[in-house]
Write a protein that holds these residues in place. Sequence first.
Motif, short mmCIF file in Angstrom:
data_model
loop_
_atom_site.label_atom_id
_atom_site.label_comp_id
_atom_site.label_asym_id
_atom_site.label_seq_id
_atom_site.Cartn_x
_atom_site.Cartn_y
_atom_site.Cartn_z
N LEU A 10 0.82 -1.21 0.00
CA LEU A 10 0.00 0.00 0.00
C LEU A 10 0.86 1.26 0.00
N TRP A 11 1.91 1.28 0.82
CA TRP A 11 2.75 2.48 0.89
C TRP A 11 3.48 2.73 -0.43
N THR A 12 3.98 1.67 -1.05
CA THR A 12 4.66 1.84 -2.34
C THR A 12 3.70 2.41 -3.37
N CYS A 13 2.49 1.83 -3.42
CA CYS A 13 1.51 2.32 -4.40
C CYS A 13 1.14 3.76 -4.11
N ALA A 14 0.99 4.10 -2.83
CA ALA A 14 0.62 5.47 -2.48
C ALA A 14 1.70 6.44 -2.96
N ALA A 15 2.96 6.06 -2.76
CA ALA A 15 4.06 6.94 -3.20
C ALA A 15 4.02 7.12 -4.71
N LEU A 16 3.82 6.02 -5.44
CA LEU A 16 3.76 6.12 -6.90
C LEU A 16 2.56 6.94 -7.35
N LEU A 17 1.43 6.77 -6.65
CA LEU A 17 0.24 7.55 -7.02
C LEU A 17 0.49 9.03 -6.82
N ALA A 18 1.28 9.39 -5.78
CA ALA A 18 1.60 10.80 -5.56
C ALA A 18 2.40 11.34 -6.75
N VAL A 19 3.38 10.55 -7.21
CA VAL A 19 4.15 10.96 -8.38
C VAL A 19 3.22 11.13 -9.59
N LEU A 20 2.31 10.15 -9.75
CA LEU A 20 1.38 10.20 -10.88
C LEU A 20 0.53 11.46 -10.81
N PHE A 21 0.07 11.80 -9.60
CA PHE A 21 -0.78 12.97 -9.45
C PHE A 21 -0.01 14.24 -9.84
N ALA A 22 1.25 14.33 -9.37
CA ALA A 22 2.07 15.48 -9.73
C ALA A 22 2.23 15.56 -11.25
N MET A 23 2.45 14.40 -11.86
CA MET A 23 2.63 14.34 -13.31
C MET A 23 1.36 14.81 -14.03
N ILE A 24 0.20 14.43 -13.48
CA ILE A 24 -1.07 14.87 -14.09
C ILE A 24 -1.15 16.39 -14.07
N LEU A 25 -0.77 16.98 -12.91
CA LEU A 25 -0.83 18.45 -12.82
C LEU A 25 0.09 19.10 -13.86
N VAL A 26 1.30 18.56 -13.99
CA VAL A 26 2.23 19.11 -14.99
C VAL A 26 1.61 18.99 -16.39
N ALA A 27 1.05 17.80 -16.68
CA ALA A 27 0.49 17.58 -18.01
C ALA A 27 -0.71 18.49 -18.28
N LEU A 28 -1.47 18.80 -17.22
CA LEU A 28 -2.59 19.72 -17.40
C LEU A 28 -2.10 21.13 -17.67
N LYS A 29 -0.96 21.46 -17.08
CA LYS A 29 -0.46 22.83 -17.19
C LYS A 29 0.20 23.12 -18.54
N VAL A 30 1.06 22.21 -19.02
CA VAL A 30 1.82 22.53 -20.22
C VAL A 30 1.05 22.15 -21.48
N GLY A 31 1.34 22.86 -22.56
CA GLY A 31 0.67 22.59 -23.82
C GLY A 31 0.77 23.78 -24.74
N ALA A 32 0.11 23.66 -25.89
CA ALA A 32 0.22 24.71 -26.91
C ALA A 32 -0.39 26.02 -26.44
N VAL A 33 -1.47 25.92 -25.67
CA VAL A 33 -2.11 27.14 -25.17
C VAL A 33 -1.64 27.35 -23.73
N PRO A 34 -0.99 28.48 -23.46
CA PRO A 34 -0.44 28.68 -22.11
C PRO A 34 -1.57 28.82 -21.09
N ILE A 35 -1.39 28.16 -19.98
CA ILE A 35 -2.38 28.24 -18.91
C ILE A 35 -1.64 28.48 -17.61
N ALA A 311 7.57 19.98 -30.05
CA ALA A 311 7.63 20.53 -31.41
C ALA A 311 6.45 21.47 -31.68
N LEU A 312 6.04 22.21 -30.68
CA LEU A 312 4.87 23.08 -30.82
C LEU A 312 4.94 23.96 -32.07
N PRO A 313 3.84 24.22 -32.77
CA PRO A 313 2.48 23.75 -32.45
C PRO A 313 2.17 22.36 -33.01
N THR A 314 3.15 21.73 -33.65
CA THR A 314 2.90 20.38 -34.15
C THR A 314 3.15 19.38 -33.03
#
Lengths: 339, 382
Positions: A10-35, A311-314
Amino acid sequence: MKPLTLHRVLWTCAALLAVLFAMILVALKVGAVPISITDLALNLGRVILGRRAEMQSDYRLIVFGLRLPRIVLGMMVGGALSVSGASFQALLRNPLADPYVLGVSSGGAVGAILALILLPQVALATPFAAFLGAIATIAAVYFLGRRRGQLDSTTLLLAGIISASFLSAVIIFLMTTTVGRDLRGMPFWLMGDLSAPLPESLHWILLAGLIVGIGAIYTTAADLNLITSGEREAMHLGVDVTRVKLVVYVSASLLTGLAVSVSGAIGYVGLLVPHVMRMLFGSDYRLLIPTSAIGGAIALLLADTLARTVALPTELPVGAVTAMVGAPLFIYLLRRRLR
Amino acid sequence: MEPHFSRGAFLFWMKLNFMRFGFETDFEGGAQRCARRLRIAAESLAALALLSFPAGAQGAQATAPPPAQTNAENPKPRALLVVEDDWGRRVEIPQPVRRIVSLAPSATETVYALGLQDRLVADTDFCDFPPEAKKLPKVGGPFTPNLEVVVSLKPDVVLLAGNSANRKETADALDLLHVPAYATNAKTIDDVLASIARLGEVLGAAEQGKALTDSLRARLVELRRKLGVAPPARVLFVVWQDPLISIGQETYIADALRWADAESVIETKLDWPHVSLEEVVHLQPDYLVFASDHPEEVTSILTGLRKLPGWRDLKALQENRVAIVSEAINRPAPRIVDAIEDVARQLHPEIFAESPHASLPRRTHEGRSPARQAATPAEANP
């Protein structure tokens, strides 16, 4: 080696899930349209509080209509490929096994393309045909890989690599000769790509298939531990090897077929993620399967975020990114093992 | 920096895009663009590593205005025009159309020809005509447009061109996002003219559309009258020479050739067939037709081909019966009629030489001369 406890899983999975959550936030933030971070936090807050209506419509479209579904899709595909890679590695007792190397992904792609050509109107024909293609390929590779009734590691890998190249040729044949249908999007099946948004219903089907597939494989985790040390030994220890193999082959093909039907043939995720997880957390399948699922999600999300942004915007096809990052990493892991 | 397309690269990329899939912006080099990409790449890497970021990807703002900009612009709901596009999709387009995003070079040219360029807010890396179109904000390549950028521009309608530039998946994706996407899909020159007129109607410029297509049709009728009953020239249209790719009979390019009193020697229903050189040597076309805006490139390619087995056995190549036509022939847009007239002039020089006073006026848009005529240099300077 520390004994495996539920606590540790459980602890290992929780730690990995925390990393995944951080990664989701980064992925939501970056992209072609600045947010900006503030806007993102504000709008995430609105979603959590159930006040979606207050959002500006373009944030809703870009962040929650485009980025979030793609992130979810990438995580599911990454998880499916890694778990299926980890299971093939156990069953075939071969650390190089992976749905892409064994040709299973290409088999799924051929199934999907045939369904697109022959049954374009039938709903769900594509994922189902991809599953059939995947399972037919693994069966073929399995029988081609046997020598004198024994599974031979080298023969098996060669059978897989050759099947993959044969099936890629079939895809190219279908692409060049099909008349009257627009198949110019087909290279996607060869490369792996997550850029096309999917209807929401397909997300749910994918999720359901993922839970069934990973769940079924997880029930055999303890048996897989024994099988990795040899089928005969496992049988002597009371494992119903035939049943375990059937369950795991079908589930792993299901996972691969589902992943391929929505994203094409993405390489290296199923090969590398289980390796990295083994190095980090040990090779007990009771821990390896959940960590591979989460690790695969992290890895493909990272790769797809790079594919979207370098390779934005492609955009690059995500398969190109996983291969570019994955191949050198794989060589490194291989050399390290040899030392 | 002038984007420099290699001859036929556009069509080649359509067929063989798995080799270049997603990399088409590489055609358009430029230190600035490179630097911007590096900056964005570095920034996303930094963001991944540190989980802390500066205020935003400034670089991307060149292509996308801040999303909130145009929000309060239309308080009243606008009238919707419901149409069916050439792919048979039902599209609801708010009227009047104020913001157009073009995902195809042909659509960009048509919008300019209809005089609606003020409403065009963005186009693709491949949209190079008219030259002003190069300065518009870009949404990536026609095959892999960046959907985020498209959505952020809040278009009233996104224009696609079915069998010359875009894929169906892009239209499906825009449907899911409730962004109106209208696709043309011309297989003949009649289709091209009809699609121009329909675009005029959809974009609220029906009169301009009708006037434009009427004049284009008049030119085609005049051309046909002039060509009379001359036997058609048998041609090989070379999309790409290595591997040899030509066109199928059911493409608007084949139909454009027919209007110019020429026929493609390749009989196939495939749109972009890979053709065996043996077959071409056997068929011995009267002319080879290349589409390029850089005739000097074709000349150097021809020099190379003359040394190769197979190619050197083609009588058309030995006798320098080669027509180089503007890349406009690759685009289902108004300029294709210029290209048709040009092909006719090059393939039937005798008809145009007989009556120099009645020769067709060369209608080309500003800054662009018609393609040079390698085969008939005398005709090039009448």
